[in-house]
Scaffold this motif. Structure first.
Motif, PDB file in Angstrom:
ATOM      1  N   SER A 235       0.817  -1.216   0.000  1.00 23.74           N
ATOM      2  CA  SER A 235       0.000   0.000   0.000  1.00 23.74           C
ATOM      3  C   SER A 235       0.850   1.265   0.000  1.00 23.74           C
ATOM      4  O   SER A 235       1.485   1.586  -1.000  1.00 23.74           O
ATOM      5  CB  SER A 235      -0.954  -0.015   1.195  1.00 23.74           C
ATOM      6  OG  SER A 235      -0.253  -0.167   2.419  1.00 23.74           O
ATOM      7  N   ASN A 236       0.900   1.993   1.140  1.00 26.47           N
ATOM      8  CA  ASN A 236       1.563   3.298   1.198  1.00 26.47           C
ATOM      9  C   ASN A 236       2.695   3.306   2.218  1.00 26.47           C
ATOM     10  O   ASN A 236       2.777   2.440   3.107  1.00 26.47           O
ATOM     11  CB  ASN A 236       0.555   4.395   1.569  1.00 26.47           C
ATOM     12  CG  ASN A 236      -0.561   4.515   0.555  1.00 26.47           C
ATOM     13  OD1 ASN A 236      -0.361   4.309  -0.630  1.00 26.47           O
ATOM     14  ND2 ASN A 236      -1.753   4.839   1.038  1.00 26.47           N
ATOM     15  N   ASP A 241       7.823   8.130  10.643  1.00 28.56           N
ATOM     16  CA  ASP A 241       8.743   7.082  11.093  1.00 28.56           C
ATOM     17  C   ASP A 241       8.416   6.622  12.503  1.00 28.56           C
ATOM     18  O   ASP A 241       8.792   5.513  12.905  1.00 28.56           O
ATOM     19  CB  ASP A 241      10.181   7.594  11.040  1.00 28.56           C
ATOM     20  CG  ASP A 241      10.705   7.707   9.604  1.00 28.56           C
ATOM     21  OD1 ASP A 241      10.029   7.165   8.695  1.00 28.56           O
ATOM     22  OD2 ASP A 241      11.764   8.323   9.400  1.00 28.56           O
ATOM     23  N   ALA A 242       7.705   7.433  13.255  1.00 28.72           N
ATOM     24  CA  ALA A 242       7.314   7.052  14.611  1.00 28.72           C
ATOM     25  C   ALA A 242       6.353   5.870  14.616  1.00 28.72           C
ATOM     26  O   ALA A 242       6.171   5.215  15.655  1.00 28.72           O
ATOM     27  CB  ALA A 242       6.677   8.241  15.323  1.00 28.72           C
ATOM     28  N   ASN A 254      11.683   2.602   3.672  1.00 32.40           N
ATOM     29  CA  ASN A 254      11.804   3.588   2.600  1.00 32.40           C
ATOM     30  C   ASN A 254      13.267   3.698   2.191  1.00 32.40           C
ATOM     31  O   ASN A 254      14.089   4.252   2.900  1.00 32.40           O
ATOM     32  CB  ASN A 254      11.284   4.948   3.051  1.00 32.40           C
ATOM     33  CG  ASN A 254      11.128   5.914   1.877  1.00 32.40           C
ATOM     34  OD1 ASN A 254      11.761   5.757   0.837  1.00 32.40           O
ATOM     35  ND2 ASN A 254      10.271   6.909   2.051  1.00 32.40           N
ATOM     36  N   ARG A 255      13.576   3.166   1.001  1.00 34.97           N
ATOM     37  CA  ARG A 255      14.953   3.152   0.512  1.00 34.97           C
ATOM     38  C   ARG A 255      15.090   3.980  -0.761  1.00 34.97           C
ATOM     39  O   ARG A 255      15.997   3.797  -1.558  1.00 34.97           O
ATOM     40  CB  ARG A 255      15.391   1.707   0.261  1.00 34.97           C
ATOM     41  CG  ARG A 255      15.009   0.780   1.406  1.00 34.97           C
ATOM     42  CD  ARG A 255      15.623  -0.570   1.300  1.00 34.97           C
ATOM     43  NE  ARG A 255      17.050  -0.525   1.638  1.00 34.97           N
ATOM     44  CZ  ARG A 255      17.840  -1.590   1.651  1.00 34.97           C
ATOM     45  NH1 ARG A 255      17.356  -2.773   1.338  1.00 34.97           N
ATOM     46  NH2 ARG A 255      19.109  -1.483   1.975  1.00 34.97           N
ATOM     47  N   HIS A 262       8.754   9.567  -3.137  1.00 35.43           N
ATOM     48  CA  HIS A 262       8.354   8.518  -2.201  1.00 35.43           C
ATOM     49  C   HIS A 262       8.509   9.037  -0.775  1.00 35.43           C
ATOM     50  O   HIS A 262       9.464   8.700  -0.071  1.00 35.43           O
ATOM     51  CB  HIS A 262       9.211   7.270  -2.416  1.00 35.43           C
ATOM     52  CG  HIS A 262       9.057   6.650  -3.775  1.00 35.43           C
ATOM     53  ND1 HIS A 262       7.960   5.894  -4.117  1.00 35.43           N
ATOM     54  CD2 HIS A 262       9.842   6.706  -4.875  1.00 35.43           C
ATOM     55  CE1 HIS A 262       8.082   5.494  -5.371  1.00 35.43           C
ATOM     56  NE2 HIS A 262       9.213   5.971  -5.856  1.00 35.43           N
ATOM     57  N   GLY A 263       7.569   9.846  -0.364  1.00 34.45           N
ATOM     58  CA  GLY A 263       7.602  10.425   0.971  1.00 34.45           C
ATOM     59  C   GLY A 263       6.521   9.863   1.873  1.00 34.45           C
ATOM     60  O   GLY A 263       5.769   8.956   1.474  1.00 34.45           O
TER      61      GLY A 263
END
Length: 298
Positions: A235-236, A241-242, A254-255, A262-263
């Motif tokens: 999905s998303n 990041d928490a 997230n790479r 891609h945020g």
């Protein structure tokens, strides 16, 4: 493509079942039934979020990996057999190999920079239907036997990816799309996916009679799964990041080379399509000898 293949195979199975009448089964005595064991050496591919489309146009030979297995089959009628098989194989995908930075439509996938590998252990039971029937013993089987098959399988999987230190890390325990967040429902995150799943195997093949007890076959089979997480992508991206449980989860979630594409909260995969895998290769089958008695004359 997927729907066409499903309809075509099911159509062949239905036609063959209709052709095999009760009278046919009655004339095929128990003395003519037999069993066989086999070994399988295959190539394995996957279709999912880390390929352009989930069909043959997206097949990447660089992502082909081995699959091996063993099987036991029992023939019950002139056309129909049941086969149980245990197999191990690996699937893999890599944005860097399946998308080009020079193609505008594929650039977002290239900079997403996701990759994975997944070892799949599968137990399947399928029914096979031969195109040519054999009313005699196994010794009188046709030299060539095209067939179709369909059934059910259960498989265990565990997607992994290489981290920045070169170590392969299991992705499911990291909840890379927020599956482990305490308030995941309120934020629209999915529940954690299971590493044990059900699949529908179907396909077609052909067997060639090498001698009285040995057959060599070639087979192609699709596995329709009911999960979108063979690649740990669906999905998303998480909203923050928490919402991830550890620094390792943040690293693996997230790479992307370009966080403007891609945020947080942006699309990571496509949850409207579930993942598939396909197994293609050869099998060597040994027919277990049975007592074939000749008629006695007095």
């Amino acid at each position: 493509m997927k729907n066409f293949c499903s309809i075509a195979v099911l159509g062949v199975l239905f036609f063959s079942l209709v052709a095999t009448t009760d009278a046919d089964a009655q004339r095929f005595t128990r003395k003519k039934t037999y069993s066989s064991v086999g070994v399988h050496l295959n190539a394995m591919n996957y279709f999912g979020d880390i390929v352009p489309e989930a069909d043959f146009t997206s097949l990447r030979f660089k992502s082909t990996r081995p699959n091996i297995g063993v099987s036991y089959m029992r023939r019950f009628t002139p056309r129909i057999s049941v086969r149980a098989a245990l197999a191990w194989g690996r699937i893999t995908g890599d944005d860097a190999k399946s998308a080009s930075q020079n193609e505008a439509e594929n650039y977002p996938r290239f900079v997403r920079n996701l990759r994975f590998r997944n070892d799949i252990k599968e137990l399947s039971v399928v029914g096979t239907i031969d195109l040519f029937e054999n009313r005699g013993t196994y010794l009188k089987r046709p030299d060539w036997s095209p067939y179709a098959f369909a059934g059910v399988a259960v498989f265990a999987h565990n997607p992994k990816a290489e981290d920045n230190s070169g170590n392969f890390v299991a992705l499911q325990p990291l909840g890379t799309e927020g599956q482990l967040a305490a308030d995941r429902g309120a934020k629209g995150y999915e529940d954690q996916y299971s590493k044990v799943q059900i699949a529908i195997p179907f396909g077609a093949g052909v067997r060639y009679k090498l001698d009285r007890n040995w057959d060599l076959g070639f087979e192609i089979g699709w596995r329709k799964t009911f999960t979108d997480y063979l690649d740990d992508v669906s999905s998303n991206y998480v909203l923050s990041d928490a919402d991830l449980p550890s620094a390792k989860a943040v690293e693996m979630a997230n790479r992307s080379f370009d966080r403007s594409v891609h945020g947080p909260g942006q699309q990571r995969g496509d949850k409207t399509d579930q993942d598939w895998y396909i197994v293609t290769g050869f099998n060597l089958t040994y027919i277990l000898p049975t007592n074939v008695r000749s008629p006695k004359f007095r």
